[in-house]
Design a protein around this motif. Structure first.
Motif, PDB file in Angstrom:
ATOM      1  N   THR A  12       0.641  -1.135  -0.202  1.00 22.14           N
ATOM      2  CA  THR A  12      -0.234   0.376   0.172  1.00 22.14           C
ATOM      3  C   THR A  12       0.928   1.791   0.029  1.00 22.14           C
ATOM      4  OG1 THR A  12      -1.994  -1.290   1.425  1.00 22.14           O
ATOM      5  CG2 THR A  12      -1.824   1.701   1.228  1.00 22.14           C
ATOM      6  N   ASP A  13       1.954   1.230   0.923  1.00 20.99           N
ATOM      7  CA  ASP A  13       2.621   2.428   0.981  1.00 20.99           C
ATOM      8  C   ASP A  13       3.889   2.612  -0.616  1.00 20.99           C
ATOM      9  OD1 ASP A  13       5.095   0.384   1.003  1.00 20.99           O
ATOM     10  OD2 ASP A  13       5.649   0.798   3.349  1.00 20.99           O
ATOM     11  N   GLY A  14       3.591   1.591  -1.586  1.00 26.62           N
ATOM     12  CA  GLY A  14       3.874   1.725  -2.840  1.00 26.62           C
ATOM     13  C   GLY A  14       5.505   1.167  -2.418  1.00 26.62           C
ATOM     14  N   ALA A  38      -1.063  -4.623  -2.495  1.00 25.47           N
ATOM     15  CA  ALA A  38      -2.059  -3.559  -2.765  1.00 25.47           C
ATOM     16  C   ALA A  38      -2.089  -3.120  -4.446  1.00 25.47           C
ATOM     17  CB  ALA A  38      -1.474  -2.273  -2.206  1.00 25.47           C
ATOM     18  N   TYR A  39      -1.333  -3.886  -4.847  1.00 23.17           N
ATOM     19  CA  TYR A  39      -1.621  -3.998  -6.578  1.00 23.17           C
ATOM     20  C   TYR A  39      -0.420  -4.642  -7.302  1.00 23.17           C
ATOM     21  CZ  TYR A  39       1.738   0.254  -6.603  1.00 23.17           C
ATOM     22  OH  TYR A  39       3.162   0.776  -6.535  1.00 23.17           O
ATOM     23  N   THR A  40      -0.399  -4.900  -8.691  1.00 25.51           N
ATOM     24  CA  THR A  40       0.312  -5.127  -9.547  1.00 25.51           C
ATOM     25  C   THR A  40       1.009  -4.403 -10.354  1.00 25.51           C
ATOM     26  OG1 THR A  40      -0.198  -7.678  -9.037  1.00 25.51           O
ATOM     27  CG2 THR A  40       1.417  -7.695 -11.042  1.00 25.51           C
ATOM     28  N   GLY A  47       8.691   1.247 -23.537  1.00 20.46           N
ATOM     29  CA  GLY A  47       7.725   2.778 -22.726  1.00 20.46           C
ATOM     30  C   GLY A  47       7.001   2.906 -23.885  1.00 20.46           C
ATOM     31  N   GLN A  48       5.928   1.982 -24.134  1.00 25.84           N
ATOM     32  CA  GLN A  48       4.513   2.612 -24.886  1.00 25.84           C
ATOM     33  C   GLN A  48       3.126   2.031 -23.705  1.00 25.84           C
ATOM     34  OE1 GLN A  48       4.066   5.453 -27.126  1.00 25.84           O
ATOM     35  NE2 GLN A  48       6.660   5.278 -26.543  1.00 25.84           N
ATOM     36  N   TRP A  49       3.248   1.404 -23.045  1.00 23.86           N
ATOM     37  CA  TRP A  49       2.564   0.573 -22.231  1.00 23.86           C
ATOM     38  C   TRP A  49       2.577   0.725 -20.141  1.00 23.86           C
ATOM     39  CZ3 TRP A  49       1.458  -4.171 -19.750  1.00 23.86           C
ATOM     40  CH2 TRP A  49       0.889  -4.225 -19.875  1.00 23.86           C
ATOM     41  N   GLN A  50       1.774  -0.070 -19.935  1.00 25.00           N
ATOM     42  CA  GLN A  50       2.281   0.410 -18.478  1.00 25.00           C
ATOM     43  C   GLN A  50       0.713  -0.082 -17.957  1.00 25.00           C
ATOM     44  OE1 GLN A  50       4.136   2.620 -16.062  1.00 25.00           O
ATOM     45  NE2 GLN A  50       2.344   4.195 -16.429  1.00 25.00           N
ATOM     46  N   MET A  51       0.653  -0.689 -16.941  1.00 26.90           N
ATOM     47  CA  MET A  51      -0.726  -0.812 -16.336  1.00 26.90           C
ATOM     48  C   MET A  51      -0.807  -1.313 -15.017  1.00 26.90           C
ATOM     49  SD  MET A  51      -3.864  -4.075 -16.750  1.00 26.90           S
ATOM     50  CE  MET A  51      -4.954  -3.471 -17.437  1.00 26.90           C
ATOM     51  N   GLN A  52      -1.638  -1.232 -14.182  1.00 17.85           N
ATOM     52  CA  GLN A  52      -1.405  -0.975 -12.262  1.00 17.85           C
ATOM     53  C   GLN A  52      -2.668  -1.278 -12.043  1.00 17.85           C
ATOM     54  OE1 GLN A  52       0.756   1.848  -9.930  1.00 17.85           O
ATOM     55  NE2 GLN A  52      -0.853   2.593  -8.503  1.00 17.85           N
ATOM     56  N   GLN A  53      -3.286  -2.306 -11.694  1.00 17.51           N
ATOM     57  CA  GLN A  53      -4.494  -2.627 -11.090  1.00 17.51           C
ATOM     58  C   GLN A  53      -4.298  -3.685  -9.841  1.00 17.51           C
ATOM     59  OE1 GLN A  53      -7.348  -1.752 -12.530  1.00 17.51           O
ATOM     60  NE2 GLN A  53      -6.501  -0.840 -13.581  1.00 17.51           N
ATOM     61  N   PRO A  54      -5.331  -3.616  -8.801  1.00 22.58           N
ATOM     62  CA  PRO A  54      -5.156  -4.389  -7.673  1.00 22.58           C
ATOM     63  C   PRO A  54      -5.032  -6.066  -7.963  1.00 22.58           C
ATOM     64  CG  PRO A  54      -7.370  -2.983  -7.746  1.00 22.58           C
ATOM     65  CD  PRO A  54      -6.431  -2.962  -9.126  1.00 22.58           C
ATOM     66  N   GLY A  55      -6.086  -6.442  -9.202  1.00 19.80           N
ATOM     67  CA  GLY A  55      -6.101  -7.993  -9.854  1.00 19.80           C
ATOM     68  C   GLY A  55      -4.566  -8.344 -10.705  1.00 19.80           C
ATOM     69  N   LYS A  56      -3.830  -9.327  -9.685  1.00 19.66           N
ATOM     70  CA  LYS A  56      -2.428  -9.995 -10.609  1.00 19.66           C
ATOM     71  C   LYS A  56      -2.832 -10.813 -12.152  1.00 19.66           C
ATOM     72  CE  LYS A  56       1.011 -12.546  -9.689  1.00 19.66           C
ATOM     73  NZ  LYS A  56       1.818 -13.640  -8.191  1.00 19.66           N
ATOM     74  N   GLY A  57      -4.203 -11.790 -11.808  1.00 25.29           N
ATOM     75  CA  GLY A  57      -3.782 -11.981 -12.790  1.00 25.29           C
ATOM     76  C   GLY A  57      -4.682 -11.391 -14.196  1.00 25.29           C
ATOM     77  N   TYR A  58      -5.058 -10.443 -13.375  1.00 24.33           N
ATOM     78  CA  TYR A  58      -6.300  -9.474 -14.905  1.00 24.33           C
ATOM     79  C   TYR A  58      -4.899  -8.705 -15.018  1.00 24.33           C
ATOM     80  CZ  TYR A  58      -7.862  -4.869 -17.367  1.00 24.33           C
ATOM     81  OH  TYR A  58      -8.645  -4.512 -18.522  1.00 24.33           O
ATOM     82  N   VAL A  59      -3.871  -8.241 -14.943  1.00 29.60           N
ATOM     83  CA  VAL A  59      -2.384  -7.484 -14.894  1.00 29.60           C
ATOM     84  C   VAL A  59      -1.535  -8.318 -15.999  1.00 29.60           C
ATOM     85  CG1 VAL A  59      -0.230  -6.177 -14.924  1.00 29.60           C
ATOM     86  CG2 VAL A  59      -1.942  -5.916 -13.251  1.00 29.60           C
TER      87      VAL A  59
END
Length: 87
Positions: A12-14, A38-40, A47-59
């Motif tokens: 949670t604290d990053g 907290a997130y994956t 350099g053109q894509w990134q994703m940050q979500q709570p669901g590890k499977g979705y990421v």
């Protein structure tokens, strides 16, 4: 060039949640010193894509789909470019 988009888990604290901090499928920590996952996050080396979500499977699924867009299509087959009498 092979692109990479490694998965990283974060508290949670990053701060980084190390791989030895195991979790349940819902993200609850099994390691006594881990506050939570907290997130994956996945960041592509393009350099053109990134994703940050709570669901590890979705990421992970989104990461795989993105990396598939970088695959170079195969060129024509040799039989398609050789004259007929050389086949």
């Amino acid at each position: 060039m092979a692109f990479r988009a490694p998965l990283t888990n974060h508290h949670t604290d990053g701060t980084l949640c190390p791989p030895e901090h195991k979790h349940t499928s819902s993200g609850k920590p099994l390691h006594p010193g881990c506050p939570d996952r907290a997130y994956t996050q996945a960041v592509c080396s393009c350099g053109q894509w990134q994703m940050q979500q709570p669901g590890k499977g979705y990421v992970n699924e989104s990461r795989r789909r993105h990396l598939a867009t970088h695959r170079i299509p195969a060129g024509p087959l040799l039989r398609d470019v050789l004259p007929f009498n050389m086949r």
